[in-house]
Design a protein around this motif. Structure first.
Motif, PDB file in Angstrom:
ATOM      1  N   PHE A 281       3.847   0.813   2.482  1.00 50.84           N
ATOM      2  CA  PHE A 281       3.512  -0.085   3.591  1.00 50.84           C
ATOM      3  C   PHE A 281       3.332  -1.496   3.040  1.00 50.84           C
ATOM      4  O   PHE A 281       2.612  -1.704   2.070  1.00 50.84           O
ATOM      5  CB  PHE A 281       2.221   0.380   4.271  1.00 50.84           C
ATOM      6  CG  PHE A 281       1.699  -0.568   5.302  1.00 50.84           C
ATOM      7  CD1 PHE A 281       2.209  -0.580   6.595  1.00 50.84           C
ATOM      8  CD2 PHE A 281       0.686  -1.463   4.982  1.00 50.84           C
ATOM      9  CE1 PHE A 281       1.718  -1.454   7.542  1.00 50.84           C
ATOM     10  CE2 PHE A 281       0.188  -2.347   5.923  1.00 50.84           C
ATOM     11  CZ  PHE A 281       0.701  -2.344   7.213  1.00 50.84           C
ATOM     12  N   ARG A 282       4.010  -2.479   3.657  1.00 48.69           N
ATOM     13  CA  ARG A 282       3.904  -3.864   3.223  1.00 48.69           C
ATOM     14  C   ARG A 282       3.567  -4.757   4.409  1.00 48.69           C
ATOM     15  O   ARG A 282       4.135  -4.611   5.507  1.00 48.69           O
ATOM     16  CB  ARG A 282       5.196  -4.339   2.558  1.00 48.69           C
ATOM     17  CG  ARG A 282       5.571  -3.549   1.321  1.00 48.69           C
ATOM     18  CD  ARG A 282       6.578  -4.246   0.455  1.00 48.69           C
ATOM     19  NE  ARG A 282       6.003  -5.426  -0.177  1.00 48.69           N
ATOM     20  CZ  ARG A 282       6.597  -6.116  -1.150  1.00 48.69           C
ATOM     21  NH1 ARG A 282       7.774  -5.736  -1.594  1.00 48.69           N
ATOM     22  NH2 ARG A 282       6.025  -7.176  -1.674  1.00 48.69           N
ATOM     23  N   PHE A 283       2.643  -5.682   4.165  1.00 50.28           N
ATOM     24  CA  PHE A 283       2.192  -6.630   5.184  1.00 50.28           C
ATOM     25  C   PHE A 283       2.269  -8.026   4.593  1.00 50.28           C
ATOM     26  O   PHE A 283       1.600  -8.320   3.610  1.00 50.28           O
ATOM     27  CB  PHE A 283       0.763  -6.294   5.610  1.00 50.28           C
ATOM     28  CG  PHE A 283       0.199  -7.220   6.652  1.00 50.28           C
ATOM     29  CD1 PHE A 283       0.421  -6.992   7.997  1.00 50.28           C
ATOM     30  CD2 PHE A 283      -0.555  -8.319   6.274  1.00 50.28           C
ATOM     31  CE1 PHE A 283      -0.107  -7.840   8.954  1.00 50.28           C
ATOM     32  CE2 PHE A 283      -1.082  -9.186   7.219  1.00 50.28           C
ATOM     33  CZ  PHE A 283      -0.858  -8.945   8.570  1.00 50.28           C
ATOM     34  N   ASN A 284       3.110  -8.877   5.170  1.00 47.62           N
ATOM     35  CA  ASN A 284       3.304 -10.241   4.664  1.00 47.62           C
ATOM     36  C   ASN A 284       2.989 -11.261   5.742  1.00 47.62           C
ATOM     37  O   ASN A 284       3.367 -11.086   6.906  1.00 47.62           O
ATOM     38  CB  ASN A 284       4.754 -10.458   4.202  1.00 47.62           C
ATOM     39  CG  ASN A 284       5.066  -9.723   2.914  1.00 47.62           C
ATOM     40  OD1 ASN A 284       4.160  -9.279   2.222  1.00 47.62           O
ATOM     41  ND2 ASN A 284       6.331  -9.559   2.602  1.00 47.62           N
TER      42      ASN A 284
ATOM     43  N   SER B  77       6.236  -3.840   7.260  1.00 48.84           N
ATOM     44  CA  SER B  77       7.314  -2.912   6.922  1.00 48.84           C
ATOM     45  C   SER B  77       6.739  -1.658   6.300  1.00 48.84           C
ATOM     46  O   SER B  77       5.664  -1.669   5.703  1.00 48.84           O
ATOM     47  CB  SER B  77       8.308  -3.561   5.949  1.00 48.84           C
ATOM     48  OG  SER B  77       7.739  -3.693   4.675  1.00 48.84           O
ATOM     49  N   ILE B  78       7.460  -0.559   6.464  1.00 47.79           N
ATOM     50  CA  ILE B  78       7.097   0.683   5.808  1.00 47.79           C
ATOM     51  C   ILE B  78       8.369   1.383   5.362  1.00 47.79           C
ATOM     52  O   ILE B  78       9.306   1.558   6.138  1.00 47.79           O
ATOM     53  CB  ILE B  78       6.244   1.596   6.721  1.00 47.79           C
ATOM     54  CG1 ILE B  78       5.815   2.837   5.934  1.00 47.79           C
ATOM     55  CG2 ILE B  78       6.984   1.966   7.984  1.00 47.79           C
ATOM     56  CD1 ILE B  78       4.725   3.632   6.611  1.00 47.79           C
TER      57      ILE B  78
ATOM     58  N   LEU C 110       0.845  -1.189   0.000  1.00 52.48           N
ATOM     59  CA  LEU C 110       0.000   0.000   0.000  1.00 52.48           C
ATOM     60  C   LEU C 110       0.882   1.242   0.000  1.00 52.48           C
ATOM     61  O   LEU C 110       1.706   1.426   0.901  1.00 52.48           O
ATOM     62  CB  LEU C 110      -0.916  -0.005   1.226  1.00 52.48           C
ATOM     63  CG  LEU C 110      -1.871   1.178   1.385  1.00 52.48           C
ATOM     64  CD1 LEU C 110      -2.878   1.207   0.242  1.00 52.48           C
ATOM     65  CD2 LEU C 110      -2.598   1.084   2.725  1.00 52.48           C
ATOM     66  N   SER C 111       0.735   2.060  -1.028  1.00 52.53           N
ATOM     67  CA  SER C 111       1.493   3.311  -1.112  1.00 52.53           C
ATOM     68  C   SER C 111       0.733   4.396  -0.365  1.00 52.53           C
ATOM     69  O   SER C 111      -0.402   4.738  -0.711  1.00 52.53           O
ATOM     70  CB  SER C 111       1.691   3.715  -2.579  1.00 52.53           C
ATOM     71  OG  SER C 111       2.433   4.912  -2.679  1.00 52.53           O
TER      72      SER C 111
END
Length: 565
Positions: A536-539, A560-561, A529-530
């Motif tokens: 922003f990243r969600f794994n 992570s961001i 998500l920008s």
């Protein structure tokens, strides 16, 4: 008074009659000496109703040109006949329809490979063109000449003839004009932009043949630098004796702060543990294209990894650059290893770079006493290294790199108390994005590292695992003398700011110190998500070994961001 009324009525009647005549709709029909097919009628797109005679005359001239381009080169307008007050007939003689033309050319003007873009039947002296494709083919051939620096080149057909066997032929005439070269380069908007990146990274150089299409591609490549963006395509000013190319650039903030917070369940205590890292990149703050990297990682189990690197590109305006790097890795109370590295790089072309350098390791055993089966010793090693990178960018905000290839090889020796041993190492990383369409793509990456040595120590092995390696495992939790990881993602882009992706990772590794060979697997999902704060990243991924059973406790959540400032 009565006389005035008659005059008024007469004028009104005359006005209505006059406008009624002028408002009358005129029609046009087509007549030929032989019937024409519905397909030809549709191709003509003939207008049939008009407001005045001049419009009819213009449409008749247009029909004549259309018939010529369709292959009726013998066609002529016999007469434009008026049938009644509102109807006209255009009487045409069509003659024979020629479906193709034999075009004679010179190999000095075009190669067979270039002609394959416009024709399929090509010989040493001529090529065959479908008649209706002539305008498009001449346009493409003109563009080819323009790309070779003939900015004002023109291509046309001359000496149109009909042979004895009825075959239509023509000669291809090329007027090259004056070959243009780039004599001057001007940057607008970001005047302090480091010009060496134009020359070596984008490949724009003075004295090169002017090629508008290539300049546009080179301009787009600059976007992948991160610290600059292009405002609009480049423009050229053609003077009598020189060509000036203008680039319109804008400086971008490209300092990066990146943080990852991970959650996992301790297999022994079943308690929640934390792990993560901080990453700081300072890019182009001095308008030199320099980069300072500071990276710190901790996995929550007394494993600490520190890294700093300084990169200076294009020293003194040459294609040579320098970089220095320091790494420190500490594993609880077992050992600590320091790596120092220096490289000299050389930019071959905008996509390819090679380097040579020197790498030095120094490791200390922190154990008070030896542990059986865990060979950890003090050692020092030195390597001469060489390698290269290949990076192909693409104009996508979230995925700016389409293809990346990295190769590093080192030859050296390790010294420990009482012995010295020759060693050889190879590390590689290859990735590519297969764009199925705008929204769908597949990302594939392989990372492989191998150390060749007679004997091995735990504190000199490669370490992998985590969000940047095989997901679903803790950061640097797996030791290996050889490993190979394949990462795959199917990505779906909702828009330029949101995407989701699958996670399917497979790995094989060997650990010579433990006589271990094993396969690893990882499956999961991810979200990108920008935001105004950054990417922003969600794994979520679950990792398992070949012989292990599936367990939800092996699931790792990574957040992570990446924030630019």
């Amino acid at each position: 008074m009565k006389r005035f009324l008659y005059i008024f009525l007469y004028l009104n009647m005359y006005t209505c009659f006059f406008f009624g005549i002028n408002a009358q709709e005129l029609t046009l029909s087509l007549k030929t000496e032989k019937p024409i097919s519905e397909g030809i009628k549709d191709s003509l797109q003939m207008q049939t109703t008009f407001e005045d005679f001049n419009s009819i005359k213009n449409e008749t001239d247009t029909l004549y040109l259309k018939l010529q381009r369709m292959g009726f080169i013998e066609s002529e307008l016999l007469q434009l006949k008026k049938e009644n007050d509102s109807s006209y007939v255009a009487d045409f003689f069509l003659g024979k329809k020629y479906r193709e033309i034999k075009v004679f050319y010179s190999e000095e003007d075009f190669t067979k490979k270039e002609l394959q873009r416009v024709a399929s039947e090509i010989t040493e002296t001529y090529f065959i063109l479908p008649f209706e494709t002539i305008p498009r083919a001449l346009g493409m051939l003109t563009a080819i000449r323009n790309q070779k620096g003939n900015a004002f080149a023109r291509v046309k057909l001359t000496q149109l003839e009909k042979g004895e066997n009825g075959v239509l032929s023509a000669n291809l005439l090329v007027d090259n004009g004056t070959i243009r070269t780039v004599d001057s380069i001007v940057v607008k908007g970001y005047e302090k932009f480091p010009k060496s990146f134009l020359k070596y990274y984008a490949g724009v150089r003075k004295g090169r043949v002017f090629n508008q299409k290539k300049l546009v591609a080179q301009n787009e490549n600059l976007n992948s630098l991160g610290f600059v963006s292009t405002i609009k395509p480049p423009e050229a000013l053609f003077r009598k004796d020189s060509t000036v190319v203008y680039f319109y650039l804008e400086k971008q903030n490209n300092n990066l702060f990146d943080g990852i917070l991970g959650f996992a369940t301790d297999e022994e205590t079943q308690k929640l543990t934390f792990n993560g890292y901080l990453n700081l990149e300072l890019n182009n703050n001095l308008n030199y294209g320099e980069q300072l990297l500071i990276n710190y990682k901790a996995d929550g189990e007394e494993q600490v990894n520190f890294r700093t690197r300084l990169t200076l590109p294009y020293i003194l305006g040459t294609p040579f650059g320098l970089s220095g790097e320091l790494k420190i890795f500490k594993r609880d109370s077992t050992f600590i290893t320091t790596e120092q590295q220096i490289r000299t790089t050389y930019q071959i072309d905008p996509k390819s770079t090679v380097y040579v350098g020197y790498k030095r390791y120094e490791s200390s055993n922190l154990l008070d006493e030896a542990i059986a089966g865990v060979p950890v010793e003090d050692f020092k090693s030195k390597f001469f290294i060489a390698g290269g990178t290949y990076i192909k960018p693409q104009n996508r905000k979230l995925f700016p790199v389409k293809t990346a290839i990295f190769l590093d090889m080192g030859i050296g020796s390790r010294k420990r108390e009482g012995s010295s041993e020759d060693q050889f190492s190879v590390e590689s990383r290859i990735s590519n994005i297969f764009n199925l369409n705008y929204k769908n793509s597949i990302f594939v990456q392989n990372s492989t590292s191998v150390l060749f040595s007679e004997t091995y120590l735990v504190n000199e092995l490669f370490r992998f695992g985590g969000i940047n390696s095989i997901r679903g495992f803790n950061e640097n939790s797996i030791d290996a003398s050889l490993y190979s990881v394949i990462n795959t993602e199917y990505r779906y882009l909702f828009n330029e700011g949101v995407f989701i992706h699958s996670i399917i990772d497979v790995a094989y590794f060997e650990n010579e110190t433990a006589a271990l060979k094993e396969n690893l697997y990882s499956f999961g999902l991810g979200l990108g998500l920008s935001t105004k704060a950054g990417l922003f990243r969600f794994n979520v991924a679950n990792g398992n070994s070949q012989n292990g059973n599936f367990s939800f406790s092996n699931t790792k959540i990574h957040i992570s961001i990446s924030s630019k400032f």
